[in-house]
Each structure stands twice: as C-alpha cells, then as structure tokens.
Design a protein around this motif. Sequence first.
Motif, mmCIF file in Angstrom:
data_model
loop_
_atom_site.group_PDB
_atom_site.id
_atom_site.type_symbol
_atom_site.label_atom_id
_atom_site.label_comp_id
_atom_site.label_asym_id
_atom_site.label_seq_id
_atom_site.Cartn_x
_atom_site.Cartn_y
_atom_site.Cartn_z
ATOM 1 N N ARG A 199 34.501 59.034 61.825
ATOM 2 C CA ARG A 199 35.090 58.147 62.841
ATOM 3 C C ARG A 199 34.186 56.959 63.136
ATOM 4 N NH1 ARG A 199 36.831 63.151 65.803
ATOM 5 N NH2 ARG A 199 34.595 63.246 66.024
ATOM 6 N N ALA A 200 32.881 57.221 63.220
ATOM 7 C CA ALA A 200 31.930 56.142 63.511
ATOM 8 C C ALA A 200 31.901 55.170 62.337
ATOM 9 C CB ALA A 200 30.538 56.731 63.720
ATOM 10 N N SER A 201 31.557 53.919 62.593
ATOM 11 C CA SER A 201 31.355 53.013 61.470
ATOM 12 C C SER A 201 30.019 53.368 60.814
ATOM 13 C CB SER A 201 31.389 51.557 61.936
ATOM 14 O OG SER A 201 30.298 51.304 62.776
ATOM 15 N N VAL A 202 29.895 53.004 59.565
ATOM 16 C CA VAL A 202 28.716 53.385 58.781
ATOM 17 C C VAL A 202 28.037 52.115 58.285
ATOM 18 C CG1 VAL A 202 27.972 54.539 56.661
ATOM 19 C CG2 VAL A 202 29.712 55.606 58.108
ATOM 20 N N ARG A 203 26.719 52.004 58.522
ATOM 21 C CA ARG A 203 25.959 50.818 58.115
ATOM 22 C C ARG A 203 24.937 51.247 57.067
ATOM 23 N NH1 ARG A 203 21.336 48.012 59.917
ATOM 24 N NH2 ARG A 203 20.832 49.513 61.548
#
Length: 329
Positions: free
Chosen positions: A240-244
């Motif tokens: 769900r979280a964005s990934v960097r």
Amino acid sequence: MKTSLETLILPAGHAAAEAAAWRLAAGGLVAFPTETVYGLGADAGNAAAIAHLYAAKGRPAFNPLIAHVADLAAAQAIGRFDARALRLAEAFWPGPLTLVVPKTDGCPVADLATAGLDTVAIRIPAHPVAQAIVRAFGRAVVAPSANISGHVSPTLAAHVESDLAGRIDLIVDGGPVEVGVESTIVGCLNAPMLLRPGGLSRERIEAVLGLPLLRPQAEAESDDSQPLAPGMLASHYAPRASVRLDARDVAPGEALLAFGPARLPGLDAASAVMNLSPGGDLDEAAANLFGYLRALDAKGPRAIAVMTIPEQDLGEAINDRLRRAAVAR
Ligand code: TXA
Ligand code: MG
C-alpha cells in the motif's frame, strides 16, 4: 463470488496431502508451500475450478497459470520440450524454474488456465509438501501465487490466510518458504528467453545453456494488455505504501528496507527499519523480501525507502519485484 467458504488450515504431513488431493479432485482450491512462494492450486483439467481460482484471487483471466507436475514424464505429457528445454529441465528440476513450451496435442491443461495460448508454463517444484500433494493428486495442478492479485506473494501460511481466508478450501501450512521469490520463467520457443527473473539466477541458467538468455522487448513489457509473462504487469507486486528505490537517506516518517550495513542519514527518524540481509547475502535477502515488505507496509508508513541491491544473482529478481512495487499507482 463466494466469500463464505470455511477455509481449513492443516499442518503439512501425510493427512494434509491426502486432504489436499481429495479437495483438488472435488474441484476445490488448495494453498500449499513450494520452495519459492505459497501457491494456490486447482485441478489443471477442471475449467470450473480454474474459474473459481481466478475469482478467488481477483486475477484477470488473460493471465495464464503455471502447471505443476511431479516428474519429467508428466511434464512431457503437457508440453513439447526441444533439446534446450530438456537440458534446462534436467539441470534444474525439481526447482525454482518454470519453462514455457508449446502444448502437446491433447494437452490436458484447460484452455482457461493457459489463457487460450498454444504454449504452457510448467514447473516441477522441489518442496516436499508440493511434491507430496501433486503426487497424491496424480495429475497436473495449476497454481499461481496464493495472494490476492496485485498483492505481494505469500511466503508464510499466515500471508495466505490474511489474503484468501473465506475464499479457498484448504491451506496446508509448511512453514516459511526457502527461496522467497517466484520461479524464474524461461520461454523455450525459439531462442531461450528470460520472461521473468526469479529464484534461479540468470547466471546459472546461462552457464548450462552456454549462451545468453534473451530479454523480451521493452515495449512488449510495458503493454499491460498483452503481457508476455503477465507477472510482468507493471504494478504487480504492490504494497500500500509508496516505494522509493536506491535510497541514500531516510525521510521523516519513511520506513527503511535496508540491505547490508545500514548507516544512512535520517535513520533515527525512520518509522521502522528491517534489514533484508545485514551481511549482504542475496539469497537471504530474497527469502526475506516479501515478508518484510508486508511487515513494513502493515505499520502504515508514508513510504518505504529501499537501499540499493546489486543486480546480480538473485538480485535481478529482487530488483525486478521492487521496481514493480515502486510503480506509481
Ligand atoms: O514460483 C512460482 O512460479 C509460483 C509458485 C506457486 O509456483 N507461481 C507463480 O505463479 O508465481 P503466478 O501465476 O503468480 O505467475 C505465473 C507467471 C505469470 O506471469 C504468467 O503470465 C506466466 O507465469 N505464464 C504462465 N503461462 C504462460 C505462458 N504460456 N507464456 C508466458 N507466460 C506465462
Ligand atoms: Mg503471482
């Protein structure tokens, strides 16, 4: 779709293999461990069961499935192996390798499972629980990863339960898997092609073939309507979280997925930190990847920052999954 099934969970063992075979024969859906990730099995010859499988996962039916068999004879009843395919099968099966080959005449795998293609993906899993289930069933078992479509693949029975409880008949719990990323998929139609990097490294395959694996054209890979190996759908492996990616620092509120020694600016302000392999071991990192992504995501961070992982050995599969997880949605 039915979401009110009573999902039975059994510890791996003889009774569980028998129960799994019985459920499969009755058209049921059974999750079981393989050495790569947990799979969700159905009778490869039963179109109705396969339709239920697509529905349970919320998976598009144009994305074909892998047929799991117990031995090479069973594989050759389904697909036609040329000399190179045979060499790979003999070198790496049972193991984390899937071969895409032309179907045989009278191939017993339902068209729905191959999305109407004239090719079929086949694998002989090495995991003793998967082997026992396929042998007890006695025919091919189609099995995608046992997660809701678009989620991270399950490496524990608990992951399967949280995605699919109430939608499937049985989960066989064989503990954590060993490899942790899905099988490597090699197309053996003309020149061998790496359709999906995975749990068997490119280097090992190329050493046996004595030639480099081709990669699919970039444009085919980005065209989501006609996936070559549709595990390549751009945002397939999505927390769900964005990934960097390639993080060299940690921003406040970010979680950190580390690899190797982790001494980054901002580390103290990270909302959570997990290290795929403090010693920089790529096999260990692959085994931890999906579980750690799930665990960090469950803490609800703004984003997950991921340190750089070398693009060699299982690093190619790890980076492939991370790039897909990082695609903006
Ligand atoms: O490790 C694995 O491979 C796990 C375990 C359970 O065996 N299975 C797995 O299945 O990852 P799934 O469905 O998540 O991924 C199968 C991939 C998909 O990308 C699908 O498009 C591709 O295999 N595939 C299946 N049949 C194909 C075919 N005939 N041609 C090209 N790609 C194919
Ligand atoms: Mg999958």
